[in-house]
Design a protein around this motif. Structure first.
Motif, PDB file in Angstrom:
ATOM      1  N   SER A  35       0.790  -1.210  -0.021  1.00  0.00           N
ATOM      2  CA  SER A  35      -0.019   0.066  -0.038  1.00  0.00           C
ATOM      3  C   SER A  35       0.817   1.322  -0.028  1.00  0.00           C
ATOM      4  CB  SER A  35      -1.011   0.014   1.305  1.00  0.00           C
ATOM      5  OG  SER A  35      -0.099   0.318   2.562  1.00  0.00           O
ATOM      6  N   MET A  36       0.442   2.247  -0.288  1.00  0.00           N
ATOM      7  CA  MET A  36       0.927   3.536  -0.283  1.00  0.00           C
ATOM      8  C   MET A  36       1.462   3.874   0.925  1.00  0.00           C
ATOM      9  SD  MET A  36       1.154   4.452  -3.513  1.00  0.00           S
ATOM     10  CE  MET A  36       1.427   6.087  -3.921  1.00  0.00           C
ATOM     11  N   ASN A  56      -0.815   7.785  -8.382  1.00  0.00           N
ATOM     12  CA  ASN A  56      -1.487   6.822  -7.639  1.00  0.00           C
ATOM     13  C   ASN A  56      -1.213   5.458  -7.397  1.00  0.00           C
ATOM     14  OD1 ASN A  56      -2.211   5.974 -10.122  1.00  0.00           O
ATOM     15  ND2 ASN A  56      -3.792   7.421 -10.417  1.00  0.00           N
ATOM     16  N   LYS A  57      -1.933   4.553  -6.862  1.00  0.00           N
ATOM     17  CA  LYS A  57      -1.412   2.977  -6.789  1.00  0.00           C
ATOM     18  C   LYS A  57      -1.113   2.490  -8.107  1.00  0.00           C
ATOM     19  CE  LYS A  57      -0.925  -0.919  -4.443  1.00  0.00           C
ATOM     20  NZ  LYS A  57      -1.980  -1.469  -3.891  1.00  0.00           N
TER      21      LYS A  57
END
Length: 244
Positions: A35-36, A56-57
């Motif tokens: 995850s970020m 973004n991801k």
């Protein structure tokens, strides 16, 4: 905190550093756990700092695929088309074996980055440089499919594109009942499924795609392509023969 960790935290953040850390983290904990927020923690920064380098991801995952592509060896200079293709495909497969998350991410990408397009373009170029017609090369690429990336899509893969979660192994008594039922209802499937053991350490993802199975199918395809090429095959002639 160790001196190495302190130095890492003082190193200026860059896109390459973010992607390298993401690849290392996914290798360690799996793609589902990436995850970020967790990546930011690994880098010693606040999550918002990552968004200066990846929007973004999804862009992070695209960048991780680009990093994977950079590990695939370029075409071998001076080799014939068949050797060049085989060596490149097996180089891609070695990269996937180093990064267990890579197959799942490749199967979910919809955005073709310049790195991915460059790999596809140079892959096609190996056939064209070997004297293949554009027509035959078009059909060759369809036949190769995911093998260009070093893996074979299984017949019963998860339709969503991800790798299915490992299922618990039933106790021996339950397995015996299952095999008995399979033998009665689907004897051909069971016979083929039990015909050969697979080397789990060389499987990309899950299923039967071990190294032997992969190279067996790849060599069959390459031999077939060679026969079509030397026979001056064209899709026009092929369609005419199929209608007879």
């Amino acid at each position: 905190m160790t001196q190495q960790a302190q130095r890492a935290r003082r190193t200026p953040l860059s896109r390459d550093r973010v992607l390298d850390a993401a690849v290392a983290l996914a290798d360690e904990v799996g793609i589902e756990a990436l995850s970020m927020r967790r990546l930011a923690h690994e880098l010693g920064v606040v999550p918002m700092a990552l968004y200066k380098h990846v929007a973004n991801k999804e862009e992070l995952l695209d960048g991780m695929v680009d990093a994977l592509v950079s590990e695939i060896a370029p075409p071998v200079s001076g080799a014939g088309w068949k050797d060049a293709v085989r060596l490149r495909v097996l180089s891609a497969r070695r990269a996937l074996l180093r990064h267990p998350w890579a197959r799942q991410v490749l199967e979910t990408r919809t955005n073709k980055t310049p790195a991915v397009l460059g790999y596809m373009d140079s892959f096609i170029g190996m056939f064209l440089a070997g004297g293949f017609s554009v027509d035959l090369t078009h059909h060759v690429m369809h036949a190769l499919g995911s093998r260009m990336w070093g893996f074979t899509q299984e017949l019963f893969d998860d339709p969503a594109g991800g790798s299915p979660a490992p299922q618990p192994v039933p106790p021996p008594e339950a397995q015996a009942v299952m095999f008995k039922e399979m033998a009665e209802r689907y004897p051909n499937i069971l016979q083929v499924a039990m015909a050969s053991a697979h080397d789990d350490d060389s499987v990309v993802g899950q299923g039967c795609d071990d190294q032997f199975e992969f190279e067996f199918a790849l060599d069959l395809l390459l031999d077939g392509f060679e026969g079509l090429h030397t026979g001056n095959w064209s899709s026009r002639n092929g369609r005419h023969q199929a209608k007879r």
